[in-house]
Write a protein that holds these residues in place. Structure first.
Motif, PDB file in Angstrom:
ATOM      1  N   GLY A 137       0.785  -1.212   0.000  1.00  8.08           N
ATOM      2  CA  GLY A 137       0.000   0.000   0.000  1.00  8.08           C
ATOM      3  C   GLY A 137       0.825   1.274   0.000  1.00  8.08           C
ATOM      4  O   GLY A 137       0.315   2.359  -0.306  1.00  8.08           O
ATOM      5  N   ARG A 138       2.100   1.141   0.347  1.00  5.93           N
ATOM      6  CA  ARG A 138       2.968   2.319   0.374  1.00  5.93           C
ATOM      7  C   ARG A 138       3.530   2.613  -1.005  1.00  5.93           C
ATOM      8  O   ARG A 138       3.260   1.891  -1.985  1.00  5.93           O
ATOM      9  CB  ARG A 138       4.104   2.105   1.379  1.00  5.93           C
ATOM     10  CG  ARG A 138       3.636   1.818   2.797  1.00  5.93           C
ATOM     11  CD  ARG A 138       2.843   2.969   3.372  1.00  5.93           C
ATOM     12  NE  ARG A 138       3.644   4.153   3.597  1.00  5.93           N
ATOM     13  CZ  ARG A 138       4.253   4.447   4.741  1.00  5.93           C
ATOM     14  NH1 ARG A 138       4.180   3.607   5.753  1.00  5.93           N
ATOM     15  NH2 ARG A 138       4.928   5.558   4.859  1.00  5.93           N
ATOM     16  N   SER A 139       4.336   3.667  -1.066  1.00  6.97           N
ATOM     17  CA  SER A 139       4.922   4.103  -2.341  1.00  6.97           C
ATOM     18  C   SER A 139       6.434   4.142  -2.252  1.00  6.97           C
ATOM     19  O   SER A 139       6.999   4.273  -1.152  1.00  6.97           O
ATOM     20  CB  SER A 139       4.408   5.499  -2.707  1.00  6.97           C
ATOM     21  OG  SER A 139       3.015   5.514  -2.855  1.00  6.97           O
ATOM     22  N   LEU A 140       7.065   4.037  -3.404  1.00 15.26           N
ATOM     23  CA  LEU A 140       8.515   4.180  -3.516  1.00 15.26           C
ATOM     24  C   LEU A 140       8.817   4.924  -4.806  1.00 15.26           C
ATOM     25  O   LEU A 140       8.085   4.758  -5.793  1.00 15.26           O
ATOM     26  CB  LEU A 140       9.211   2.822  -3.587  1.00 15.26           C
ATOM     27  CG  LEU A 140       9.625   2.092  -2.319  1.00 15.26           C
ATOM     28  CD1 LEU A 140      10.283   0.775  -2.680  1.00 15.26           C
ATOM     29  CD2 LEU A 140      10.561   2.948  -1.485  1.00 15.26           C
ATOM     30  N   THR A 141       9.898   5.688  -4.791  1.00 14.26           N
ATOM     31  CA  THR A 141      10.381   6.300  -6.021  1.00 14.26           C
ATOM     32  C   THR A 141      11.786   5.802  -6.285  1.00 14.26           C
ATOM     33  O   THR A 141      12.684   5.975  -5.456  1.00 14.26           O
ATOM     34  CB  THR A 141      10.373   7.829  -5.929  1.00 14.26           C
ATOM     35  OG1 THR A 141       9.033   8.287  -5.761  1.00 14.26           O
ATOM     36  CG2 THR A 141      10.939   8.441  -7.205  1.00 14.26           C
ATOM     37  N   LEU A 142      11.958   5.166  -7.420  1.00 13.79           N
ATOM     38  CA  LEU A 142      13.261   4.671  -7.834  1.00 13.79           C
ATOM     39  C   LEU A 142      13.918   5.689  -8.761  1.00 13.79           C
ATOM     40  O   LEU A 142      13.233   6.367  -9.526  1.00 13.79           O
ATOM     41  CB  LEU A 142      13.111   3.337  -8.563  1.00 13.79           C
ATOM     42  CG  LEU A 142      12.324   2.258  -7.821  1.00 13.79           C
ATOM     43  CD1 LEU A 142      12.282   0.977  -8.646  1.00 13.79           C
ATOM     44  CD2 LEU A 142      12.897   2.008  -6.451  1.00 13.79           C
ATOM     45  N   SER A 143      15.224   5.777  -8.666  1.00 11.85           N
ATOM     46  CA  SER A 143      15.989   6.701  -9.502  1.00 11.85           C
ATOM     47  C   SER A 143      17.026   5.941 -10.303  1.00 11.85           C
ATOM     48  O   SER A 143      17.550   4.921  -9.844  1.00 11.85           O
ATOM     49  CB  SER A 143      16.702   7.745  -8.633  1.00 11.85           C
ATOM     50  OG  SER A 143      15.790   8.476  -7.864  1.00 11.85           O
TER      51      SER A 143
END
Length: 124
Positions: free
Chosen positions: A15-21
């Motif tokens: 349910g959470r979010s992540l931002t990959l770079s």
């Protein structure tokens, strides 16, 4: 020599979010087709999202509506935002560049350059 370096992975609850770079060296994120792939343990690498030079995007059905691929041309970084993460999103995530014509855009065969990957773990 082209270098792609992913970061931003981690362990999150569903349910959470992540931002990959993906930081690119000797390759412009603005002028070439780039993509994100993922590979769960024991499974084949699969395309997640792509971003073309003109800004067109393609998303795998499994992430449509939950993922956003974007770039920061000034920093030369490709991003992948993943929202509403599910346990099945757990995988090693890779960015790819250096398009090879003749293959589908979300096929691993399409790309010459790959990063080392960043691990995403999702617990339920």
């Amino acid at each position: 020599q082209v270098s792609l370096m992913e970061s931003g992975g981690g362990s999150v609850t569903a349910g959470r979010s992540l931002t990959l770079s993906c930081a690119a060296t000797n390759f412009s994120v603005r002028t070439g087709l780039m993509a994100w792939f993922r590979q769960p343990p024991g499974k084949e690498r699969e395309g997640v999202a792509s971003l073309a030079e003109i800004g067109a995007t393609i998303y795998a059905d499994s992430v449509k509506g939950r993922a956003v691929i974007s770039r920061d041309s000034t920093k030369n970084i490709l991003y992948l935002e993943m929202h509403s993460l599910k346990p099945e999103d757990a995988a090693m995530y890779y960015c790819a560049a250096g398009s090879i014509s003749g293959f589908p855009i979300l096929s691993p065969l399409r790309y010459k350059y790959w990063g080392q990957g960043t691990q995403v773990t999702v617990s339920s």
